[in-house]
Structures are given as C-alpha cells and as structure tokens.
Scaffold this active site. Sequence first.
Site, mmCIF file in Angstrom:
data_model
loop_
_atom_site.group_PDB
_atom_site.id
_atom_site.type_symbol
_atom_site.label_atom_id
_atom_site.label_comp_id
_atom_site.label_asym_id
_atom_site.label_seq_id
_atom_site.Cartn_x
_atom_site.Cartn_y
_atom_site.Cartn_z
ATOM 1 N N SER A 60 28.382 82.662 27.858
ATOM 2 C CA SER A 60 29.246 83.067 26.349
ATOM 3 C C SER A 60 30.051 82.669 26.173
ATOM 4 C CB SER A 60 28.816 84.493 26.454
ATOM 5 O OG SER A 60 26.840 85.045 26.849
HETATM 6 N N1 SAH Z 1 26.013 86.003 31.881
HETATM 7 C C1 SAH Z 1 25.785 84.360 32.305
HETATM 8 C C2 SAH Z 1 24.874 84.221 30.956
HETATM 9 C C3 SAH Z 1 23.766 84.392 30.569
HETATM 10 S S1 SAH Z 1 22.210 83.724 30.148
HETATM 11 C C4 SAH Z 1 26.763 84.006 31.735
HETATM 12 O O1 SAH Z 1 28.452 84.448 31.705
HETATM 13 O O2 SAH Z 1 27.011 82.081 32.522
HETATM 14 C C5 SAH Z 1 21.507 85.289 30.247
HETATM 15 C C6 SAH Z 1 20.546 84.424 31.216
HETATM 16 O O3 SAH Z 1 19.997 85.862 31.388
HETATM 17 C C7 SAH Z 1 20.025 83.178 31.523
HETATM 18 O O4 SAH Z 1 20.209 82.881 32.511
HETATM 19 C C8 SAH Z 1 18.574 84.003 31.513
HETATM 20 O O5 SAH Z 1 17.592 82.936 32.458
HETATM 21 C C9 SAH Z 1 18.834 85.231 32.152
HETATM 22 N N2 SAH Z 1 17.125 86.245 32.108
HETATM 23 C C10 SAH Z 1 16.291 86.685 31.297
HETATM 24 N N3 SAH Z 1 15.618 87.290 31.199
HETATM 25 C C11 SAH Z 1 15.775 87.598 32.347
HETATM 26 C C12 SAH Z 1 14.766 89.242 33.163
HETATM 27 N N4 SAH Z 1 14.410 89.321 32.708
HETATM 28 N N5 SAH Z 1 15.573 88.968 34.300
HETATM 29 C C13 SAH Z 1 16.444 88.229 34.572
HETATM 30 N N6 SAH Z 1 16.792 87.471 34.655
HETATM 31 C C14 SAH Z 1 16.929 87.230 32.904
#
Ligand code: SAH
Length: 211
Positions: A60
């Site tokens: 993000s």
């Molecule tokens: N906060 C992160 C960015 C997150 S992008 C950062 O600072 O880099 C969103 C993330 O959520 C991705 O890595 C994706 O794989 C994960 N995600 C999506 N659905 C999910 C779920 N059901 N359980 C755990 N992680 C999930």
Amino acid sequence: MSTPNHRIRLLMDLRAAGIGDTAVLSAIERVPREAFVPPTFRDRAYEDAALPIGHAQTLSRPSVVGLMSQALEAGPRMKVLEIGTGSGYQTCVLARMVRRVYTIERHRELMQEAEARFKALRIHNVTTKFGDGWQGWAAQAPFERIIVTAAPSEIPATLIDQLAEGGVMVLPVGREKRTQSLIRVRKTDGRATIEELDAVRFVPMVAGLPT
Ligand code: SAH
C-alpha cells in the site's frame, strides 16, 4: 534509495495527507521502505505510491499505511492481529508502535520473504502464521486491535468475535475496487458499531489457501 531528503519529503507528504499522530509518523520514519520492495522499484520506495510485491499483490501507499495505523488508535501495550502480511511493511510499522503483532498471510512465499525481512531488521515482536485470515487466529484471541490489509466483501464475523471488548478493527470492505471503503469497527458491550472513513482500493481478501 534512501537519503534523509527522501524520508523527510515522505513525512511531509504524510502530514499533508492528514497523518498527525506522532507515534505513527515516528514508526514510519524508523522502517526502511526500500527493504520491502523489489530491487527495480527501490528508487521509488519513498514516493507516496503503491508498489508491486509479486503474486499480483501490492504494498500500500505510505499515506494509506499511515491513515490505517492512525485510525487503529493503537497503544504501546496492545496485542494486534493483522490479516494480509504481504511484504511485511505495515506489520513492521505496527511492530514499532505496539507490544506484539500477530500476522496471517495466505501466500507461503510472501510469508517467507516477510519473515526474512523481520529477521534482517531485528524486529522480534512479530508472530507469523501461514493461513486463511477469514479464520482469524482463535488460539491467540482476543485482540485489542485488528487490521486487515486485503478487502473482504463483507466484515468477517469471525474477526469481530476475536476482537476484545473495547477493541477497534480497521479494514477495507467491498467487492469491487472502485466502491471499497475503509471502515472502523468498535466493539462495545459485545456490539459492533461501524464508521466509514475513506474511499480506498485494495486487493481482495480471498477465501482459502492457494492450491
Ligand atoms: N500490508 C501489506 C500489503 C498487503 S496486500 C504490505 O504492507 O505489504 C494484501 C495481502 O493480503 C496479500 O499479500 C494477500 O496474499 C493477502 N491476503 C489476501 N487474502 C487473504 C486471506 N484470506 N488471508 C490471509 N492473507 C490474505
């Protein structure tokens, strides 16, 4: 690239975006964002932009990380659950602000890469789990704060259950990227009250694990 100028400019951008909480600003100042992006994007690490981290996922923008961290109203003694570790950047910002962060990621490789970064940066108050965030982390519940960094189509009831009394959860909600909003949930007397904070764009919170 990280020069003092890049970091100072980022902090000015964050203030302009409405982030005034000094605990949040100082946490962001202490986490080197270039360590969380692929080498080809390192020169852009201090721009207020979302950047790719592989597996069709994104890190993000700093202003969104800042706004979510601020909206969480987290204190130094708190236990926080994060869903969607991704690169681990948001995790590290929170780890600088609270007692311990429990973080769940459904992509094994992203999880392993994030774990390597926590180790390299000597961040010792993060506990990771490879799994599906829709299930939360029952063994460690309740959590005083919960932050979700992928967008579920609706607020996961399991996560409300795992939120402590008086707790706060911040998450993007919405099936379509163009209609997602950032929501703050407060749990008081066992009941959730919901506040809409902002329009945001997040990758979906997917159910289950990759096959
Ligand atoms: N906060 C992160 C960015 C997150 S992008 C950062 O600072 O880099 C969103 C993330 O959520 C991705 O890595 C994706 O794989 C994960 N995600 C999506 N659905 C999910 C779920 N059901 N359980 C755990 N992680 C999930």
